[in-house]
Scaffold this motif. Structure first.
Motif, PDB file in Angstrom:
ATOM      1  N   SER A   1       0.815  -1.224   0.000  1.00 10.70           N
ATOM      2  CA  SER A   1       0.000   0.000   0.000  1.00 10.70           C
ATOM      3  C   SER A   1       0.841   1.263   0.000  1.00 10.70           C
ATOM      4  CB  SER A   1      -0.928   0.005   1.218  1.00 10.70           C
ATOM      5  OG  SER A   1      -0.189   0.185   2.425  1.00 10.70           O
ATOM      6  N   LYS A   2       2.131   1.132   0.304  1.00 13.30           N
ATOM      7  CA  LYS A   2       2.996   2.314   0.438  1.00 13.30           C
ATOM      8  C   LYS A   2       3.402   2.928  -0.895  1.00 13.30           C
ATOM      9  CE  LYS A   2       3.308   2.167   4.948  1.00 13.30           C
ATOM     10  NZ  LYS A   2       4.525   1.744   5.655  1.00 13.30           N
ATOM     11  N   SER A   3       3.313   2.162  -1.995  1.00 12.29           N
ATOM     12  CA  SER A   3       3.873   2.642  -3.252  1.00 12.29           C
ATOM     13  C   SER A   3       3.008   2.247  -4.446  1.00 12.29           C
ATOM     14  CB  SER A   3       5.283   2.065  -3.465  1.00 12.29           C
ATOM     15  OG  SER A   3       6.080   2.189  -2.304  1.00 12.29           O
ATOM     16  N   ALA A   4       3.070   3.090  -5.474  1.00 10.52           N
ATOM     17  CA  ALA A   4       2.391   2.763  -6.734  1.00 10.52           C
ATOM     18  C   ALA A   4       3.278   1.916  -7.633  1.00 10.52           C
ATOM     19  CB  ALA A   4       2.000   4.044  -7.464  1.00 10.52           C
ATOM     20  N   MET A   5       4.561   1.824  -7.285  1.00  7.63           N
ATOM     21  CA  MET A   5       5.532   1.053  -8.050  1.00  7.63           C
ATOM     22  C   MET A   5       6.036  -0.100  -7.194  1.00  7.63           C
ATOM     23  SD  MET A   5       7.068   1.069 -11.104  1.00  7.63           S
ATOM     24  CE  MET A   5       6.818   2.797 -11.584  1.00  7.63           C
ATOM     25  N   VAL A   6       5.856  -1.331  -7.665  1.00  7.50           N
ATOM     26  CA  VAL A   6       6.227  -2.520  -6.905  1.00  7.50           C
ATOM     27  C   VAL A   6       7.234  -3.346  -7.707  1.00  7.50           C
ATOM     28  CG1 VAL A   6       5.404  -4.658  -5.843  1.00  7.50           C
ATOM     29  CG2 VAL A   6       3.974  -2.583  -5.769  1.00  7.50           C
ATOM     30  N   PHE A   7       8.376  -3.622  -7.101  1.00  8.56           N
ATOM     31  CA  PHE A   7       9.373  -4.499  -7.690  1.00  8.56           C
ATOM     32  C   PHE A   7       9.381  -5.807  -6.893  1.00  8.56           C
ATOM     33  CE2 PHE A   7      12.130  -0.586  -8.960  1.00  8.56           C
ATOM     34  CZ  PHE A   7      11.216  -0.272  -9.964  1.00  8.56           C
ATOM     35  N   ILE A   8       9.406  -6.931  -7.602  1.00  6.96           N
ATOM     36  CA  ILE A   8       9.375  -8.239  -6.951  1.00  6.96           C
ATOM     37  C   ILE A   8      10.610  -9.039  -7.353  1.00  6.96           C
ATOM     38  CG2 ILE A   8       8.101 -10.394  -6.646  1.00  6.96           C
ATOM     39  CD1 ILE A   8       5.560  -8.911  -7.409  1.00  6.96           C
ATOM     40  N   CYS A   9      11.261  -9.654  -6.361  1.00  7.41           N
ATOM     41  CA  CYS A   9      12.439 -10.473  -6.627  1.00  7.41           C
ATOM     42  C   CYS A   9      12.458 -11.637  -5.632  1.00  7.41           C
ATOM     43  CB  CYS A   9      13.716  -9.633  -6.522  1.00  7.41           C
ATOM     44  SG  CYS A   9      15.206 -10.472  -7.089  1.00  7.41           S
TER      45      CYS A   9
ATOM     46  N   PRO B   1       9.231   3.003 -15.084  1.00  5.73           N
ATOM     47  CA  PRO B   1       9.960   1.910 -14.454  1.00  5.73           C
ATOM     48  C   PRO B   1      11.430   1.866 -14.867  1.00  5.73           C
ATOM     49  CG  PRO B   1       7.838   1.135 -15.227  1.00  5.73           C
ATOM     50  CD  PRO B   1       8.006   2.525 -15.754  1.00  5.73           C
ATOM     51  N   SER B   2      11.710   2.169 -16.130  1.00  7.51           N
ATOM     52  CA  SER B   2      13.086   2.176 -16.603  1.00  7.51           C
ATOM     53  C   SER B   2      13.932   3.177 -15.834  1.00  7.51           C
ATOM     54  CB  SER B   2      13.119   2.483 -18.100  1.00  7.51           C
ATOM     55  OG  SER B   2      14.452   2.572 -18.564  1.00  7.51           O
ATOM     56  N   ARG B   3      13.390   4.358 -15.638  1.00 10.22           N
ATOM     57  CA  ARG B   3      14.120   5.391 -14.882  1.00 10.22           C
ATOM     58  C   ARG B   3      14.399   4.932 -13.461  1.00 10.22           C
ATOM     59  NH1 ARG B   3      13.244   9.378 -11.258  1.00 10.22           N
ATOM     60  NH2 ARG B   3      11.019   8.903 -11.076  1.00 10.22           N
ATOM     61  N   LEU B   4      13.406   4.317 -12.832  1.00 13.49           N
ATOM     62  CA  LEU B   4      13.564   3.898 -11.447  1.00 13.49           C
ATOM     63  C   LEU B   4      14.489   2.699 -11.311  1.00 13.49           C
ATOM     64  CD1 LEU B   4       9.860   4.327 -10.296  1.00 13.49           C
ATOM     65  CD2 LEU B   4      11.796   5.818  -9.785  1.00 13.49           C
ATOM     66  N   LEU B   5      14.504   1.848 -12.321  1.00 17.64           N
ATOM     67  CA  LEU B   5      15.363   0.661 -12.287  1.00 17.64           C
ATOM     68  C   LEU B   5      16.814   0.968 -12.628  1.00 17.64           C
ATOM     69  CD1 LEU B   5      12.977  -1.811 -14.138  1.00 17.64           C
ATOM     70  CD2 LEU B   5      13.793  -2.122 -11.798  1.00 17.64           C
ATOM     71  N   SER B   6      17.084   2.094 -13.238  1.00 23.84           N
ATOM     72  CA  SER B   6      18.415   2.383 -13.780  1.00 23.84           C
ATOM     73  C   SER B   6      19.553   2.319 -12.752  1.00 23.84           C
ATOM     74  CB  SER B   6      18.420   3.737 -14.491  1.00 23.84           C
ATOM     75  OG  SER B   6      18.068   4.777 -13.606  1.00 23.84           O
ATOM     76  N   PRO B   7      19.334   2.628 -11.456  1.00 25.54           N
ATOM     77  CA  PRO B   7      20.449   2.459 -10.519  1.00 25.54           C
ATOM     78  C   PRO B   7      20.907   1.002 -10.387  1.00 25.54           C
ATOM     79  CG  PRO B   7      18.789   3.922  -9.581  1.00 25.54           C
ATOM     80  CD  PRO B   7      18.182   3.306 -10.807  1.00 25.54           C
ATOM     81  N   ILE B   8      20.020   0.052 -10.670  1.00 23.24           N
ATOM     82  CA  ILE B   8      20.374  -1.366 -10.603  1.00 23.24           C
ATOM     83  C   ILE B   8      21.267  -1.740 -11.771  1.00 23.24           C
ATOM     84  CG2 ILE B   8      19.451  -3.720 -10.678  1.00 23.24           C
ATOM     85  CD1 ILE B   8      16.902  -2.646  -9.378  1.00 23.24           C
ATOM     86  N   GLY B   9      20.937  -1.235 -12.943  1.00 24.65           N
ATOM     87  CA  GLY B   9      21.691  -1.531 -14.155  1.00 24.65           C
ATOM     88  C   GLY B   9      20.978  -0.919 -15.341  1.00 24.65           C
ATOM     89  N   ASN B  10      21.580  -1.016 -16.495  1.00 24.68           N
ATOM     90  CA  ASN B  10      20.984  -0.443 -17.698  1.00 24.68           C
ATOM     91  C   ASN B  10      19.740  -1.234 -18.105  1.00 24.68           C
ATOM     92  OD1 ASN B  10      20.644   1.019 -20.105  1.00 24.68           O
ATOM     93  ND2 ASN B  10      21.848  -0.468 -21.244  1.00 24.68           N
ATOM     94  N   PRO B  11      18.542  -0.623 -18.056  1.00 21.19           N
ATOM     95  CA  PRO B  11      17.332  -1.366 -18.419  1.00 21.19           C
ATOM     96  C   PRO B  11      17.199  -1.489 -19.935  1.00 21.19           C
ATOM     97  CG  PRO B  11      16.853   0.531 -16.978  1.00 21.19           C
ATOM     98  CD  PRO B  11      18.228   0.710 -17.543  1.00 21.19           C
ATOM     99  N   GLN B  12      16.942  -2.704 -20.396  1.00 21.63           N
ATOM    100  CA  GLN B  12      16.744  -2.957 -21.819  1.00 21.63           C
ATOM    101  C   GLN B  12      15.335  -3.484 -22.023  1.00 21.63           C
ATOM    102  OE1 GLN B  12      19.881  -5.359 -23.491  1.00 21.63           O
ATOM    103  NE2 GLN B  12      21.503  -4.193 -22.500  1.00 21.63           N
TER     104      GLN B  12
END
Length: 300
Positions: A60-68, A154-165
């Motif tokens: 509920s805290k975020s509109a963007m959810v990453f799952i791993c 999502p690409s912008r937010l993921l970019s610190p992890i690595g280059n999103p393709q």
């Protein structure tokens, strides 16, 4: 740009590496993990992530959810546990799933999250480096689903992890790419283990030096050959042996198997390749290329 809130589900080794990279950006990170006492969770909290032990509250805290998580089954299991208490917690949200899985699992997860949870956007993806490499200069990840415009945030937010393709709208594309890359890697490992086992049978069984100084450069020089095989497959150039007739290569592989039998090494990684190469010789002749092995793997 304004700070973005992200909920990150799953803090194993890869999840921790991703969260630590994300914390270097302007995003605020809420994390959830099934086992809150894991050292990785404590490390993430110590670095600035906010731990929420209740999955529904975390989502509920975020509109963007990453799952791993470990696998797709764990995703379903975790979400089903809160379905009665938080049935609309994912409604209207964007979910990026970085869990390793199959193309079919990606398609089924896409349908389930949209139909059952009313997720607005779902991207299936994979981080294509080891946890130690996340956030580094060679780190990259792949994702597929929706459309490229929808992937921009999502690409912008993921970019610190690595280059999103972005691999396109086919939701299964990222899973297929991930497994294709891993299959290539594990195929390399399979042959490498046989080679190292043979070297271990020598009078001087110390293999580190020869593998690092001789075999690794040999493999490095051969890597572009894989690309040439792929191009020949696209063009169906089964007769093009690129200077290496399949019968000649078959004899080499047969000798590997024979040497394994002589030296007491398990050759099972190689025996299926022998069978496939023999079929190529039957179908195309001994002067054909090894590329035809590939098409024999396709079950039409």
């Amino acid at each position: 740009m304004a700070s973005q809130s992200i909920t990150f589900i799953g803090i194993g080794n890869m999840g921790l590496a991703a969260v630590l990279a994300l914390l270097k950006s302007d995003s605020s990170i809420t994390i959830w993990n099934r086992t809150v006492t894991r050292p990785q969770v404590q490390t993430a909290v110590g670095a600035g992530a906010v731990l929420e032990e209740d999955l529904g509250k975390a989502l509920s805290k975020s509109a963007m959810v990453f799952i791993c998580l470990l696998d797709y089954g764990k995703i379903r299991q975790s979400l089903e546990a809160i379905r009665a208490s938080s049935p609309s917690v994912l409604a209207g949200k964007t979910v990026v799933n970085l869990t390793n899985g199959t193309p079919r699992q990606a398609r089924e997860m896409h349908s389930w999250l949209q139909e059952t949870w009313n997720v607005e956007r779902y991207f299936d993806g994979a981080i294509m480096v080891t946890p130690q490499m996340v956030g580094g200069p060679h780190s990259f990840l792949v994702a597929s689903g929706e459309d490229e415009a929808a992937f921009s945030e999502p690409s912008r937010l993921l970019s610190p992890i690595g280059n999103p393709q972005y691999l396109g709208p086919d939701i299964a594309a990222a899973a297929r790419y991930d497994l294709a890359a891993l299959s290539t890697m594990y195929g390399l490992f399979s042959g490498s283990f046989i080679g190292m086992a043979l070297l271990k049978r020598s009078p001087n069984p110390s293999i580190g030096k020869i593998v690092k100084e001789s075999i690794v450069p040999f493999l490095t020089a051969l890597v572009p050959y894989i690309g040439e095989i792929a191009t020949a497959w696209d063009e169906e150039r089964w007769e093009d042996n690129m200077g290496n007739p399949v019968l000649m290569q078959l004899e080499g592989v047969r000798n590997i198997v024979a040497a394994c039998e002589e030296e007491g090494v398990d050759s099972s990684f190689m025996t299926n390749l022998v069978n496939l190469m023999e079929k190529v010789v039957e179908q195309h002749g001994g002067d054909a290329g090894v590329t035809a092995v590939g098409k024999l793997l396709l079950k039409d």
